[in-house]
Design a protein around this motif. Sequence first.
Motif, PDB file in Angstrom:
ATOM      1  N   LEU A 132      10.024  -3.296  -5.084  1.00  0.00           N
ATOM      2  CA  LEU A 132       9.659  -4.395  -4.185  1.00  0.00           C
ATOM      3  C   LEU A 132       8.587  -5.296  -4.797  1.00  0.00           C
ATOM      4  O   LEU A 132       8.644  -6.521  -4.660  1.00  0.00           O
ATOM      5  CB  LEU A 132       9.184  -3.843  -2.843  1.00  0.00           C
ATOM      6  N   SER A 133       7.615  -4.703  -5.472  1.00  0.00           N
ATOM      7  CA  SER A 133       6.552  -5.516  -6.073  1.00  0.00           C
ATOM      8  C   SER A 133       7.097  -6.375  -7.205  1.00  0.00           C
ATOM      9  O   SER A 133       6.648  -7.501  -7.403  1.00  0.00           O
ATOM     10  CB  SER A 133       5.398  -4.641  -6.568  1.00  0.00           C
ATOM     11  N   GLN A 134       8.065  -5.832  -7.935  1.00  0.00           N
ATOM     12  CA  GLN A 134       8.668  -6.612  -9.012  1.00  0.00           C
ATOM     13  C   GLN A 134       9.512  -7.748  -8.429  1.00  0.00           C
ATOM     14  O   GLN A 134       9.453  -8.876  -8.911  1.00  0.00           O
ATOM     15  CB  GLN A 134       9.526  -5.711  -9.903  1.00  0.00           C
ATOM     16  N   THR A 135      10.255  -7.445  -7.380  1.00  0.00           N
ATOM     17  CA  THR A 135      11.101  -8.459  -6.740  1.00  0.00           C
ATOM     18  C   THR A 135      10.281  -9.610  -6.178  1.00  0.00           C
ATOM     19  O   THR A 135      10.639 -10.776  -6.325  1.00  0.00           O
ATOM     20  CB  THR A 135      11.926  -7.812  -5.598  1.00  0.00           C
ATOM     21  N   TRP A 136       9.155  -9.290  -5.524  1.00  0.00           N
ATOM     22  CA  TRP A 136       8.340 -10.295  -4.852  1.00  0.00           C
ATOM     23  C   TRP A 136       7.097 -10.678  -5.656  1.00  0.00           C
ATOM     24  O   TRP A 136       6.246 -11.404  -5.156  1.00  0.00           O
ATOM     25  CB  TRP A 136       7.932  -9.798  -3.468  1.00  0.00           C
ATOM     26  N   ASN A 137       6.988 -10.184  -6.894  1.00  0.00           N
ATOM     27  CA  ASN A 137       5.827 -10.470  -7.743  1.00  0.00           C
ATOM     28  C   ASN A 137       4.521 -10.119  -7.028  1.00  0.00           C
ATOM     29  O   ASN A 137       3.569 -10.891  -7.014  1.00  0.00           O
ATOM     30  CB  ASN A 137       5.829 -11.927  -8.198  1.00  0.00           C
ATOM     31  N   GLY A 138       4.515  -8.928  -6.438  1.00  0.00           N
ATOM     32  CA  GLY A 138       3.351  -8.487  -5.672  1.00  0.00           C
ATOM     33  C   GLY A 138       2.565  -7.406  -6.380  1.00  0.00           C
ATOM     34  O   GLY A 138       2.859  -7.035  -7.517  1.00  0.00           O
ATOM     35  N   SER A 139       1.563  -6.907  -5.679  1.00  0.00           N
ATOM     36  CA  SER A 139       0.725  -5.849  -6.230  1.00  0.00           C
ATOM     37  C   SER A 139       0.886  -4.579  -5.411  1.00  0.00           C
ATOM     38  O   SER A 139       1.270  -4.618  -4.240  1.00  0.00           O
ATOM     39  CB  SER A 139      -0.743  -6.280  -6.235  1.00  0.00           C
ATOM     40  N   VAL A 140       0.593  -3.456  -6.050  1.00  0.00           N
ATOM     41  CA  VAL A 140       0.700  -2.150  -5.405  1.00  0.00           C
ATOM     42  C   VAL A 140      -0.663  -1.480  -5.432  1.00  0.00           C
ATOM     43  O   VAL A 140      -1.334  -1.474  -6.465  1.00  0.00           O
ATOM     44  CB  VAL A 140       1.748  -1.253  -6.116  1.00  0.00           C
ATOM     45  N   ARG A 141      -1.046  -0.909  -4.318  1.00  0.00           N
ATOM     46  CA  ARG A 141      -2.308  -0.165  -4.208  1.00  0.00           C
ATOM     47  C   ARG A 141      -1.964   1.271  -3.841  1.00  0.00           C
ATOM     48  O   ARG A 141      -1.369   1.529  -2.808  1.00  0.00           O
ATOM     49  CB  ARG A 141      -3.170  -0.796  -3.122  1.00  0.00           C
ATOM     50  N   LEU A 142      -2.293   2.209  -4.740  1.00  0.00           N
ATOM     51  CA  LEU A 142      -2.096   3.625  -4.462  1.00  0.00           C
ATOM     52  C   LEU A 142      -3.347   4.151  -3.770  1.00  0.00           C
ATOM     53  O   LEU A 142      -4.465   3.865  -4.208  1.00  0.00           O
ATOM     54  CB  LEU A 142      -1.859   4.404  -5.754  1.00  0.00           C
ATOM     55  N   LEU A 143      -3.173   4.911  -2.710  1.00  0.00           N
ATOM     56  CA  LEU A 143      -4.291   5.412  -1.926  1.00  0.00           C
ATOM     57  C   LEU A 143      -4.193   6.912  -1.737  1.00  0.00           C
ATOM     58  O   LEU A 143      -3.131   7.431  -1.411  1.00  0.00           O
ATOM     59  CB  LEU A 143      -4.307   4.740  -0.542  1.00  0.00           C
ATOM     60  N   ASN A 144      -5.310   7.589  -1.937  1.00  0.00           N
ATOM     61  CA  ASN A 144      -5.419   9.009  -1.609  1.00  0.00           C
ATOM     62  C   ASN A 144      -6.560   9.162  -0.623  1.00  0.00           C
ATOM     63  O   ASN A 144      -7.625   8.572  -0.815  1.00  0.00           O
ATOM     64  CB  ASN A 144      -5.676   9.851  -2.861  1.00  0.00           C
ATOM     65  N   VAL A 145      -6.316   9.931   0.430  1.00  0.00           N
ATOM     66  CA  VAL A 145      -7.345  10.161   1.445  1.00  0.00           C
ATOM     67  C   VAL A 145      -7.814  11.608   1.337  1.00  0.00           C
ATOM     68  O   VAL A 145      -7.017  12.536   1.443  1.00  0.00           O
ATOM     69  CB  VAL A 145      -6.816   9.870   2.861  1.00  0.00           C
ATOM     70  N   LEU A 146      -9.111  11.755   1.118  1.00  0.00           N
ATOM     71  CA  LEU A 146      -9.714  13.080   1.040  1.00  0.00           C
ATOM     72  C   LEU A 146     -10.169  13.511   2.433  1.00  0.00           C
ATOM     73  O   LEU A 146     -10.716  12.706   3.179  1.00  0.00           O
ATOM     74  CB  LEU A 146     -10.933  13.054   0.116  1.00  0.00           C
ATOM     75  N   PRO A 147      -9.951  14.779   2.760  1.00  0.00           N
ATOM     76  CA  PRO A 147     -10.421  15.251   4.066  1.00  0.00           C
ATOM     77  C   PRO A 147     -11.941  15.404   4.064  1.00  0.00           C
ATOM     78  O   PRO A 147     -12.561  15.610   3.024  1.00  0.00           O
ATOM     79  CB  PRO A 147      -9.737  16.612   4.218  1.00  0.00           C
ATOM     80  N   ILE A 148     -12.518  15.295   5.235  1.00  0.00           N
ATOM     81  CA  ILE A 148     -13.957  15.515   5.380  1.00  0.00           C
ATOM     82  C   ILE A 148     -14.218  17.013   5.302  1.00  0.00           C
ATOM     83  O   ILE A 148     -13.508  17.809   5.920  1.00  0.00           O
ATOM     84  CB  ILE A 148     -14.459  14.948   6.716  1.00  0.00           C
ATOM     85  N   THR A 149     -15.215  17.404   4.521  1.00  0.00           N
ATOM     86  CA  THR A 149     -15.567  18.821   4.395  1.00  0.00           C
ATOM     87  C   THR A 149     -16.155  19.298   5.725  1.00  0.00           C
ATOM     88  O   THR A 149     -17.131  18.719   6.207  1.00  0.00           O
ATOM     89  CB  THR A 149     -16.604  19.028   3.269  1.00  0.00           C
ATOM     90  N   PRO A 150     -15.552  20.328   6.320  1.00  0.00           N
ATOM     91  CA  PRO A 150     -16.068  20.825   7.591  1.00  0.00           C
ATOM     92  C   PRO A 150     -17.524  21.291   7.445  1.00  0.00           C
ATOM     93  O   PRO A 150     -17.911  21.861   6.426  1.00  0.00           O
ATOM     94  CB  PRO A 150     -15.162  22.010   7.918  1.00  0.00           C
ATOM     95  N   LEU A 183       0.849  -1.193   0.000  1.00  0.00           N
ATOM     96  CA  LEU A 183       0.000   0.000   0.000  1.00  0.00           C
ATOM     97  C   LEU A 183       0.883   1.240   0.000  1.00  0.00           C
ATOM     98  O   LEU A 183       1.820   1.335   0.791  1.00  0.00           O
ATOM     99  CB  LEU A 183      -0.903   0.010   1.232  1.00  0.00           C
ATOM    100  N   VAL A 184       0.575   2.181  -0.912  1.00  0.00           N
ATOM    101  CA  VAL A 184       1.328   3.432  -0.999  1.00  0.00           C
ATOM    102  C   VAL A 184       0.360   4.605  -0.881  1.00  0.00           C
ATOM    103  O   VAL A 184      -0.327   4.953  -1.841  1.00  0.00           O
ATOM    104  CB  VAL A 184       2.121   3.543  -2.325  1.00  0.00           C
ATOM    105  N   PRO A 185       0.292   5.234   0.300  1.00  0.00           N
ATOM    106  CA  PRO A 185      -0.547   6.425   0.450  1.00  0.00           C
ATOM    107  C   PRO A 185       0.106   7.610  -0.263  1.00  0.00           C
ATOM    108  O   PRO A 185       1.319   7.796  -0.169  1.00  0.00           O
ATOM    109  CB  PRO A 185      -0.583   6.667   1.963  1.00  0.00           C
ATOM    110  N   ILE A 186      -0.708   8.394  -0.972  1.00  0.00           N
ATOM    111  CA  ILE A 186      -0.186   9.516  -1.755  1.00  0.00           C
ATOM    112  C   ILE A 186      -0.965  10.776  -1.441  1.00  0.00           C
ATOM    113  O   ILE A 186      -2.197  10.764  -1.422  1.00  0.00           O
ATOM    114  CB  ILE A 186      -0.306   9.220  -3.265  1.00  0.00           C
ATOM    115  N   ASP A 187      -0.228  11.857  -1.233  1.00  0.00           N
ATOM    116  CA  ASP A 187      -0.831  13.180  -1.108  1.00  0.00           C
ATOM    117  C   ASP A 187      -0.806  13.782  -2.509  1.00  0.00           C
ATOM    118  O   ASP A 187       0.261  14.126  -3.020  1.00  0.00           O
ATOM    119  CB  ASP A 187      -0.044  14.033  -0.123  1.00  0.00           C
ATOM    120  N   LEU A 188      -1.956  13.893  -3.141  1.00  0.00           N
ATOM    121  CA  LEU A 188      -2.006  14.394  -4.523  1.00  0.00           C
ATOM    122  C   LEU A 188      -1.644  15.869  -4.627  1.00  0.00           C
ATOM    123  O   LEU A 188      -1.387  16.362  -5.720  1.00  0.00           O
ATOM    124  CB  LEU A 188      -3.389  14.132  -5.125  1.00  0.00           C
TER     125      LEU A 188
END
Length: 141
Positions: A27-45, A6-11
Amino acid sequence: MFKSILVPIDLADTDLAKPAIATAATLSQTWNGSVRLLNVLPITPVMLAEYVPADFDAQQRATSEEALAIVAAESGIAAPRISTAVRKGGIYHEILEEAAAVKADLIVMTSHRPAMRTYFLGSNAGHVVRYAKCSVLVVRH
């Protein structure tokens, strides 16, 4: 060893995420794994809710999904091995929730350079390191 990364990203600062994405790609290539990119949106006040368009949340999510798709395409990771997700809420809480949801073996994230108030790690990175149930790799820019 690391099948789900999992890779969290600040857009707002994708340049900061590039070292984490590159590390996850290797790392994913070395271990034949998968990558998940994540962006977290803030809650609108609540105070601002009446000043934003009715479809503000949907627009924000669509914009984030488009931006993540571009980052994923530019990552160099083969399309079948990379996915994206957009969540809404508290940053470190949503990172930990997504890690559990995808059964991540590793979270790879960057952290801003420390200031006096966050001496060793940024507050979000620090919380993820402390509370994650999987390994966490913090990559410095």
